[in-house]
Motif scaffolding. Structure first.
Motif, short mmCIF file in Angstrom:
data_model
loop_
_atom_site.label_atom_id
_atom_site.label_comp_id
_atom_site.label_asym_id
_atom_site.label_seq_id
_atom_site.Cartn_x
_atom_site.Cartn_y
_atom_site.Cartn_z
N THR A 217 0.83 -1.21 0.00
CA THR A 217 0.00 0.00 0.00
C THR A 217 0.86 1.26 0.00
N SER A 218 2.08 1.12 0.53
CA SER A 218 2.88 2.35 0.64
C SER A 218 3.45 2.72 -0.73
N TRP A 221 7.86 4.41 -5.12
CA TRP A 221 8.99 5.25 -5.55
C TRP A 221 9.47 4.93 -6.95
N PRO A 224 4.52 4.43 -10.16
CA PRO A 224 3.35 5.07 -9.57
C PRO A 224 2.42 4.01 -8.94
N ASP A 347 3.64 15.83 -14.37
CA ASP A 347 3.18 14.55 -14.89
C ASP A 347 3.55 14.46 -16.36
#
Lengths: 593, 432, 375
Positions: A217-218, A221, A224, A347
């Motif tokens: 869930t974290s 890095w 995405p 983005d």
């Protein structure tokens, strides 16, 4: 002389149409070609990384050959030139060891791959218009069917653009899939060459995640979170052999995914980052516009003087029109487009949301209160106008004292908002402010001018009044000077007292001025920013959070550019509606004809 | 014809003066201003001297740095090296805007073990290193000993921290007693003019108080606020801080990010006993300390009485390289130099932050006879890196979090209710 | 018509003076306008006639002197309380009010009851033929209609004195003539005192019962149109009144005691060293034909014809003479002369004037001596 022109101009229209069609095709083909070069560069970077991981020139060259085959050429470090490819380095070194040149895909057969349909339509369209130009002899076709021909041309261009766009999209998609697959292949080669598994994925230069991390869930890095989740949920994930690309939908875009060993690589498709759709639409619109212009000129051809005037007018307009197009209309349309997306400026591609931003804003309480605060702030305009009108009447005349008074009153209007805001911030400071010290000196309680939600907006409104009054006085005095002296004399002879003269002569005489000041001041007030930015930052507790400041924070503090653009357009709608209402109900000009 | 010759004569020398074609120009984005920028220029000059044919252009934006950096990246013209602030790390790294510099550490001579651990970790993900740390600072308390001595509470202050014996036992109770004792109306006009503290309104200021009460603002994964931001320890910290304001130990709160613009001047002139800040404020006081006008002590953030030690917060910045710069290896080399001990020693002249290299920081502390630098370094040990270095969109959380105590101070709303409301809204942002 | 008219008021100015700093617009001026009289103030632009009208209206205050209206001294009475109404050159209609609103404005600000206003507005509108236009706004009216509304607005209040400030100057020639007649008719009908300012002497003569000619802030002459025309008090009045203007030629006393100038030699009244001879164009008669024989009458002269203006009912003959002057003669339509002809001209001396060096007219008509001054 003038008889020779119409066919010439008709030919011009045909040339314009042909040029438009060519432009559309060139954009599509050019974009695809540039993506092919970019893909080759990406492959070059992969190959270079592989070289580094493989350790040493011999094995490096082997690995590169395995990845790119004949398309790769390994050159000396200095011989790269401007070909697609990348420098290769020894592991961790900063001095290049070789240059890997990569032949782009499909570089051999570019014209052959152009869609035949689009080409056919382009030729047919140009032939049609040319034929029409030739038929000029049989009658003034141009003046009989200009709209029909314009529509036909427009359809021609649009169809060509659609077909070209579709073709480009397909090409981009297959390039994307190939890039993802090549990444996986590079990882495999690196692993096979004995690279550290923890570092192997980096040779792909693509977002990656290990199998076990996909469901975490974290933050990842390296990929995405939304993409990782989409891969984890994809039914293709288990069944695909290594290196075979498949697609997932994440963050509103198509990602091309491939895996090697337990590393998943995701590539945001070129169809999102390099799609020619916008450019094609713009080119098609431009072509249609130019054809319409050419047709218009054709219609004018029998009247050479009108034609000359038109050409001269457009020639004179062109510089200013170009600037407006580039720096006003362009950004406007861009912000409209952005407002339909989620975009954080960094983005790679905006995420299309449709009207979601707008829908969310309708339910957004903070945005609603920002609009409410702005509307409340705008109430300072009528107050300012009353003060300004009173002062304008008081400081009329050319006496020296009056001139100085007018100058003093006008100064705030030409002072920088930031300077005004900083000074007022100190004047209104709770503890150290001159105002509160003064109040205490005369035995009154100090007022939390800027630190209470009850007073902060009112304080800003008072400063707002102080700032605009000078300008309004000047405008009012110009308006007053334009009221005929006779109206006052007639009213006096008729027995009207000062109040009646004000009510029946001054006010009606100023009505256009009042309307002008009201409309411009209300629009200006809706755009209030500097005062809030410097003095209250929208606080306390959002009491002075006005629309433009809210938009600014949304964009630059929270990086929600799509949201901020949608807010801007909603603010525009509000200002537009307010101005329209003014015109509808207050503009006395209509009533008097 | 003659005209053309004259023109050519005019142009040729001008061309001759321009940098040669072989010059590589490297653009560095940073937020230094004034004296700091001059010092960064010295660093850049040194690099140019070491690398003939390279020109370093400093593109500094002390105000609106992030706006300019993002715009240049979005416009496809990123700088070759840029300074990355701790709250920008998550977004920039995830978006692939920072190159992994770990593979080049060796070639650059960059030694991770010579860098303060928490600082290096802020830019590290697994084996990857996304920026080379420049410098950093913990949040500390500046204490005006003169003010405390005048109130007779100087002995409440803990001993000046040093690396040999970390400081504990400086509790909220002591801090509050000291702050209470100094409040006075010295000119007798009926208004207090000496205060204990100024209200720390922003999250970046008050987060160490929550930590020092044993709580946190976010769940350990950094993905939830409920139960933490409105947890019992956090609430205790809010209560402690708002009580300082409500009991008149601070001048009235300013509800803007900048806070009370007079706080530093008030502290320096004896109107305030404690000032919460980072190393960046030190240069403001340096002259006063050297002339003896200000008797300055650097002490830790106080901790909850039930705990043994405080946990302060660290803010750091590092040099990052965008992967798509055309002069990639040159840029990497420059970033390595900017983070090198040599550059950090030149930079020590500005005194705005603590160098990320342990050895350079120790040199500076050794050269400082006031003991202030040493105290700062001693306080690094117990400190944590800001959440912003891990959590994306932390600015939104910071913006929402100021409401918790604002609502109490402005509307008298119970802290528990405002905190749980803010926590709920932050969780809603996480869910987006 | 239904308009109830009150008794007309007289206006009297005593030593009225208006200065703007150093500039004197009106100086020490006395004028009496009898109740019910129509007096026209006429003079070239800048002569102070409009200033005088504004002094009467009270729009400006005199620096010295007294203004009396209806036997009441009104120097410091507001214009609205002076029982006057005024028609402006620009008409000063309020563009935001309808015709009815404009007409009733003076009554409304005085708090006249609504039905009374309506009645009087309707009456005035009917009298001026504006009944169909009451709901229009001034912007929708023609020039003539606006002029009538301005007139109506003055009438509605039924004042003791009407003041007109060049009300006809914005109308075209035909409309001007018609409106002039209407004002004259209005005056006859209402019998109100009217003071009418114009720069057009024809308008002044045709309209005024009495005409007051002004120049440089002074009243030059007050009298009936006939008096002013036939017996101008000075050279200015003689020159200003009459079209084409009076013919002049300067004369000087010679050693023989005669007043000579050009071909003329006149008997010199006592004490007159220099003078100007003034002869109106209609007082010159041309002997037809071009024989150019010797002048037969005393004071006759000969001159060449420069130009002939044939105006239908009359001809204007421009002459190259007498002397250095270029006179204009008015002749009947039957006279046959052509440019270049030399004609003999005789003067109706009994209707001619001699003006002294200060411009004042000598009481005695000039008398020619028998032989010309020079060969």
């Amino acid at each position: 002389m003038s008889g020779a022109r119409p066919p010439a101009l008709a030919a011009l229209a045909a040339v314009v149409l042909a040029a438009g069609l060519a432009l559309v095709l060139a954009i599509a083909a050019g974009r695809v070609q540039s993506v092919r070069v970019a893909a080759a560069e990406a492959e070059g970077r992969m190959a270079a990384a592989l070289w580094e991981e493989a350790g040493g020139a011999q094995s490096g060259a082997r690995a590169v050959g395995g990845l790119l085959g004949e398309r790769a050429t390994i050159l000396g470090a200095g011989d790269g030139g401007d070909r697609a490819g990348a420098y290769a380095y020894e592991a961790g070194a900063l001095d290049p060891a070789a240059w890997i040149a990569v032949e782009p895909h499909g570089a051999d057969g570019l014209p052959g791959t152009l869609p035949g349909g689009a080409l056919a339509i382009a030729l047919a369209g140009a032939a049609l218009v040319a034929g029409w130009a030739a038929r000029r002899r049989r009658g003034p076709v141009s003046s009989r069917y200009p709209r029909g021909i314009a529509l036909l041309s427009l359809g021609c261009v649009a169809l060509a653009a659609a077909i070209a766009g579709r073709w480009a999209d397909g090409e981009l998609r297959s390039l994307s899939a190939a890039t993802a697959a090549r990444g996986a292949q590079a990882v495999e080669l690196a692993l096979a060459g004995g690279a550290d598994p923890a570092r192997a994925a980096r040779v792909a230069h693509l977002p990656w995640a290990e199998d076990g991390a996909l469901e975490a869930t974290s933050e990842q890095w390296t990929m995405p979170a939304g993409v990782a989740a989409a891969i984890a949920a994809s039914p293709d994930r288990a069944g695909q052999p290594a290196g075979a690309p498949y697609t997932v939908e994440a963050d509103g875009a198509t990602w091309h995914v491939a895996h090697a060993a337990d590393v998943h690589l995701a590539f945001l498709g070129y169809e999102r980052t390099a799609s020619p759709a916008l450019a094609l639409a713009a080119a098609a619109a431009l072509a249609a516009l130019l054809v319409a212009l050419a047709l218009h000129l054709v219609q004018l051809a029998p009247r050479p003087r009108a034609l000359r005037r038109m050409l001269a007018a457009w020639g004179l307009l062109a510089p200013a029109a170009t600037l407006i197009l580039a720096f006003t209309l362009g950004p406007l349309l861009f912000s409209l487009w952005i407002s339909l997306h989620e975009w954080r400026l960094i983005d790679p591609a905006p995420l299309f949301l449709g009207l979601d931003n707008y829908a969310a804003l309708l339910a957004d309480g903070e945005w609603g209160s920002a609009i409410g605060n702005t509307a409340l702030f705008t109430l300072h305009v009528p107050a300012a106008m009353a003060v300004a009108l009173a002062l304008a009447l008081l400081t009329r005349g050319s006496r020296r004292a009056m001139r100085w008074a007018r100058l003093a009153l006008f100064l705030p209007g030409i002072t920088s908002v930031a300077a005004i805001a900083v000074v007022w911030k100190w004047l209104l400071s709770d503890r150290y402010g001159l105002l509160n010290r003064g109040l205490e000196r005369v035995g009154l309680d100090s007022v939390p001018w800027l630190t209470s939600p009850d007073t902060a907006l009112v304080s800003l409104m008072m400063i707002g009044i102080w700032m605009v009054v000078g300008y309004q006085i000047v405008v009012f005095q110009a308006g007053l000077a334009a009221i005929p002296r006779d109206w006052y004399d007639a009213a006096r002879v008729d027995g009207a007292g000062p109040w009646q003269r004000f009510r029946h002569v001054t006010l009606p005489g100023l009505r256009h001025t009042l309307f002008f000041v009201l409309v411009t001041s209300v629009i200006g007030s809706f755009q209030v920013f500097g005062l809030v930015y410097v003095m209250t930052e929208g606080g306390p507790l959002g009491a002075t959070d006005v629309a433009v400041y809210h938009i600014y924070r949304e964009a630059w503090e929270f990086l929600q550019f799509g949201n901020a653009a949608a807010m801007s357009w909603m603010l525009f709608a509000v200002v537009f509606a307010a101005t329209w209402l003014h015109f509808r109900f207050l503009d006395t000009r209509r009533a008097h004809g | 014809m003659t005209r053309h010759l004259v023109l050519a004569a005019l142009i040729l020398p001008a061309v001759g003066c321009a940098p040669g074609e072989s010059d590589t120009v490297l653009r560095v984005a940073l937020w230094a201003g004034g004296h700091e920028l001059e010092i960064e220029r010295q660093v850049a000059d040194r690099y140019e001297a070491l690398n003939p044919g390279v020109r370093v252009v400093l593109e500094s934006a002390p105000n609106g740095y992030e706006e300019r950096l993002l715009t240049s990246i979005a416009a496809g013209r990123p700088p070759d090296v840029y300074l990355m602030d701790s709250p920008d790390i998550p977004t920039f790294v995830e978006r692939g805007l920072a190159l992994d510099l770990a593979p080049y550490a060796e070639a650059l001579g960059w030694r991770p073990d010579r860098v303060f651990g928490q600082v290096a970790d802020a830019f590290r993900r697994g084996a990857s290193m996304f920026a080379l740390p420049k410098d950093f600072t913990p949040m500390v308390l500046y204490a005006n000993r003169g003010v405390l001595a005048a109130a007779g509470v100087e002995d409440l202050l803990p001993a000046s921290p040093s690396t040999d014996e970390p400081v504990g036992g400086w509790t909220w109770t002591d801090f509050r007693r000291a702050a209470e004792a100094v409040v006075a109306d010295t000119d007798g006009d009926g208004r207090e003019d000496v205060f204990g503290f100024d209200f720390p309104r922003n999250l970046y200021q008050w987060v160490p108080f929550v930590w020092s009460a044993g709580g946190d603002i976010l769940a350990p994964g950094g993905d939830g606020a409920a139960g933490y931001l409105d947890g019992p320890e956090a609430l205790e910290a809010y209560r402690f801080l708002t009580a300082l304001a409500e009991d008149g130990l601070t001048p009235g709160a300013q509800f803007v990010q900048q806070g009370d613009p007079a706080r530093e001047a008030r502290f320096a002139s004896g109107g305030q006993a404690f000032l919460l800040s980072g190393h960046w404020t030190l240069p403001v006081f340096r002259d006063l300390v050297e002339t003896g006008a200000l008797d300055l002590a650097i002490v830790p953030i106080p901790h909850h009485p039930s705990r043994a030690e405080a946990t302060s917060v660290l803010y750091a910045s590092g040099w990052a390289v965008p992967p798509n710069t055309p002069r990639l290896r040159r840029a990497i080399d420059l970033a390595g130099f900017l983070a090198s001990p040599e550059a950090q020693r030149i930079r020590a002249g500005s005194g705005l932050a603590i160098p990320s290299r342990i050895d350079v920081a120790a040199e500076i502390a050794a050269a400082d006879d006031t003991g202030v630098e040493g105290a700062f370094i001693a306080l690094v040990e117990g400190a944590r890196m800001t959440w912003g270095a891990r959590v994306r969109d932390f600015s939104r959380i910071e913006a929402l979090a100021v409401e918790i105590m604002d609502r109490r101070l402005i509307r008298g709303e119970p802290l528990a209710s405002s905190a749980s409301d803010v926590a709920r809204r932050i969780d809603a942002e996480f869910g987006r | 018509m239904g308009l109830v008219t009150r008794a007309p008021q007289g206006v009297e100015l005593r030593g009225v003076e208006k200065r703007y700093g150093e500039v004197v617009a009106v100086r020490a001026l006395d004028l009496e306008v009898r109740p019910g009289e129509l007096v026209v103030l006429v003079g070239p632009s800048g002569c102070g006639k409009s200033t005088l009208l504004r002094l009467i209206a009270g729009l400006i205050a005199p620096t010295a002197g007294e203004v009396w209206i209806g036997g009441r001294r009104v120097d410091d009475v507001e214009p609205g309380a002076r029982d006057v109404s005024m028609v402006f050159q620009s008409y000063a209609l309020y563009p935001h009010m309808t015709v009815a609103g404009n007409l009733g404005f003076g009554l409304r600000v005085r708090g006249t009851p609504r039905d009374e206003i309506e009645r009087r507005v309707a009456e005035a509108a009917a009298a001026l033929g504006l009944s169909d236009l009451l709901s229009r706004r001034p912007g929708q009216l023609s020039g003539g209609q606006r002029q009538r509304v301005a007139l109506g607005r003055a009438m509605v209040r039924d004042p003791g004195v009407f003041l007109f400030d060049e009300p006809l100057s914005n109308l075209d020639a035909e409309l001007r003539l018609r409106t002039r007649d209407e004002i004259a008719a209005l005056h006859r009908r209402l019998g109100t005192t009217m003071i009418f300012v114009t720069h057009d002497q024809v308008e002044a003569l045709s309209l005024g019962e009495r005409v007051a000619v002004m120049d440089r802030g002074r009243l030059q002459q007050v009298g009936t149109p006939d008096e002013v025309y036939r017996r101008p008090r000075n050279l200015f009045v003689a020159g200003f009144v009459g079209s084409p203007p009076i013919n002049c030629i300067p004369l000087a006393r010679d050693e023989g005691g005669r007043l000579v100038g050009g071909p003329f030699a006149l008997h010199a009244p006592a004490g007159l060293d220099r003078a100007t001879l003034g002869v109106r164009p209609e007082d010159l008669s041309l002997a037809g034909g071009g024989d150019g024989g010797d002048p037969t009458g005393a004071g006759d002269f000969r001159a060449a014809v420069l130009r002939v203006e044939a105006l239908g009912s009359e001809q204007r003959v421009h002459l190259d003479g007498p002397g250095d002057a270029a006179w204009v003669a008015r002749a009947g339509p039957s006279l046959r002369v052509a440019p270049g002809d030399r004609v003999r001209i005789s003067i109706a001396w009994e209707r001619s004037h001699l003006f002294g060096p200060d411009g004042r007219r000598e009481e005695m008509a000039p008398r020619p001596m028998n032989r010309p001054a020079s060969p």
